[in-house]
Design a protein around this motif. Structure first.
Motif, PDB file in Angstrom:
ATOM      1  N   ALA A  27      48.915  12.046  38.730  1.00  0.00           N
ATOM      2  CA  ALA A  27      48.455  13.181  39.536  1.00  0.00           C
ATOM      3  C   ALA A  27      49.046  13.115  40.940  1.00  0.00           C
ATOM      4  O   ALA A  27      49.471  14.140  41.483  1.00  0.00           O
ATOM      5  CB  ALA A  27      46.928  13.194  39.603  1.00  0.00           C
ATOM      6  N   GLN A  28      49.104  11.930  41.524  1.00  0.00           N
ATOM      7  CA  GLN A  28      49.699  11.776  42.849  1.00  0.00           C
ATOM      8  C   GLN A  28      51.184  12.134  42.822  1.00  0.00           C
ATOM      9  O   GLN A  28      51.687  12.812  43.717  1.00  0.00           O
ATOM     10  CB  GLN A  28      49.535  10.336  43.348  1.00  0.00           C
ATOM     11  CG  GLN A  28      48.127   9.985  43.731  1.00  0.00           C
ATOM     12  CD  GLN A  28      47.970   8.510  44.056  1.00  0.00           C
ATOM     13  OE1 GLN A  28      48.813   7.687  43.702  1.00  0.00           O
ATOM     14  NE2 GLN A  28      46.885   8.168  44.722  1.00  0.00           N
ATOM     15  N   THR A  29      51.890  11.691  41.790  1.00  0.00           N
ATOM     16  CA  THR A  29      53.315  11.984  41.663  1.00  0.00           C
ATOM     17  C   THR A  29      53.552  13.476  41.497  1.00  0.00           C
ATOM     18  O   THR A  29      54.446  14.047  42.127  1.00  0.00           O
ATOM     19  CB  THR A  29      53.915  11.224  40.467  1.00  0.00           C
ATOM     20  OG1 THR A  29      53.701   9.828  40.667  1.00  0.00           O
ATOM     21  CG2 THR A  29      55.402  11.480  40.339  1.00  0.00           C
ATOM     22  N   ARG A  30      52.734  14.132  40.662  1.00  0.00           N
ATOM     23  CA  ARG A  30      52.878  15.584  40.482  1.00  0.00           C
ATOM     24  C   ARG A  30      52.638  16.311  41.797  1.00  0.00           C
ATOM     25  O   ARG A  30      53.371  17.243  42.145  1.00  0.00           O
ATOM     26  CB  ARG A  30      51.918  16.085  39.408  1.00  0.00           C
ATOM     27  CG  ARG A  30      52.407  15.819  38.000  1.00  0.00           C
ATOM     28  CD  ARG A  30      51.571  16.573  36.984  1.00  0.00           C
ATOM     29  NE  ARG A  30      50.189  16.119  36.964  1.00  0.00           N
ATOM     30  CZ  ARG A  30      49.706  15.191  36.159  1.00  0.00           C
ATOM     31  NH1 ARG A  30      50.490  14.590  35.301  1.00  0.00           N
ATOM     32  NH2 ARG A  30      48.431  14.851  36.214  1.00  0.00           N
ATOM     33  N   ALA A  31      51.627  15.900  42.542  1.00  0.00           N
ATOM     34  CA  ALA A  31      51.329  16.539  43.825  1.00  0.00           C
ATOM     35  C   ALA A  31      52.479  16.333  44.800  1.00  0.00           C
ATOM     36  O   ALA A  31      52.870  17.263  45.514  1.00  0.00           O
ATOM     37  CB  ALA A  31      50.032  15.992  44.398  1.00  0.00           C
ATOM     38  N   LEU A  32      53.032  15.139  44.831  1.00  0.00           N
ATOM     39  CA  LEU A  32      54.156  14.857  45.721  1.00  0.00           C
ATOM     40  C   LEU A  32      55.366  15.697  45.347  1.00  0.00           C
ATOM     41  O   LEU A  32      56.033  16.269  46.209  1.00  0.00           O
ATOM     42  CB  LEU A  32      54.511  13.371  45.663  1.00  0.00           C
ATOM     43  CG  LEU A  32      55.696  12.934  46.516  1.00  0.00           C
ATOM     44  CD1 LEU A  32      55.413  13.176  47.997  1.00  0.00           C
ATOM     45  CD2 LEU A  32      56.013  11.476  46.264  1.00  0.00           C
ATOM     46  N   GLN A  33      55.638  15.816  44.057  1.00  0.00           N
ATOM     47  CA  GLN A  33      56.779  16.607  43.598  1.00  0.00           C
ATOM     48  C   GLN A  33      56.584  18.083  43.919  1.00  0.00           C
ATOM     49  O   GLN A  33      57.530  18.764  44.305  1.00  0.00           O
ATOM     50  CB  GLN A  33      57.001  16.408  42.105  1.00  0.00           C
ATOM     51  CG  GLN A  33      57.576  15.050  41.780  1.00  0.00           C
ATOM     52  CD  GLN A  33      57.696  14.814  40.289  1.00  0.00           C
ATOM     53  OE1 GLN A  33      57.130  15.548  39.481  1.00  0.00           O
ATOM     54  NE2 GLN A  33      58.421  13.768  39.920  1.00  0.00           N
ATOM     55  N   GLU A  34      55.375  18.584  43.775  1.00  0.00           N
ATOM     56  CA  GLU A  34      55.097  19.985  44.098  1.00  0.00           C
ATOM     57  C   GLU A  34      55.318  20.232  45.589  1.00  0.00           C
ATOM     58  O   GLU A  34      55.914  21.236  45.981  1.00  0.00           O
ATOM     59  CB  GLU A  34      53.674  20.358  43.709  1.00  0.00           C
ATOM     60  CG  GLU A  34      53.475  20.488  42.219  1.00  0.00           C
ATOM     61  CD  GLU A  34      52.026  20.743  41.860  1.00  0.00           C
ATOM     62  OE1 GLU A  34      51.196  20.910  42.771  1.00  0.00           O
ATOM     63  OE2 GLU A  34      51.724  20.761  40.657  1.00  0.00           O
ATOM     64  N   ASN A  35      54.821  19.326  46.428  1.00  0.00           N
ATOM     65  CA  ASN A  35      54.994  19.466  47.870  1.00  0.00           C
ATOM     66  C   ASN A  35      56.456  19.387  48.256  1.00  0.00           C
ATOM     67  O   ASN A  35      56.933  20.167  49.066  1.00  0.00           O
ATOM     68  CB  ASN A  35      54.199  18.390  48.621  1.00  0.00           C
ATOM     69  CG  ASN A  35      52.719  18.611  48.540  1.00  0.00           C
ATOM     70  OD1 ASN A  35      52.257  19.704  48.255  1.00  0.00           O
ATOM     71  ND2 ASN A  35      51.961  17.559  48.780  1.00  0.00           N
TER      72      ASN A  35
END
Length: 55
Positions: A27-35
């Motif tokens: 979830a953290q990685t997905r959020a970072l990639q989205e940002n």
């Protein structure tokens, strides 16, 4: 009964914690990639630079 924390073995507790940690990291990685994708367009996700000048 299998979800009762007092009845789980040590191995089952560790496996559950590992799954929980993996979900959180994903979830953290997905959020970072989205940002990162939102700010820089089609650039690859931010990663740490590789240190090629090792002594």
């Amino acid at each position: 009964m299998a979800n009762d924390p007092q009845k789980l073995t040590r191995q089952e507790r560790l496996a559950a914690k590992l799954r929980e940690n993996l979900r959180r990291r994903k979830a953290q990685t997905r959020a970072l990639q989205e940002n990162t994708a939102g700010e820089a367009g089609d650039s690859p996700p931010a990663t740490l630079p590789k240190d090629s000048a090792k002594s």
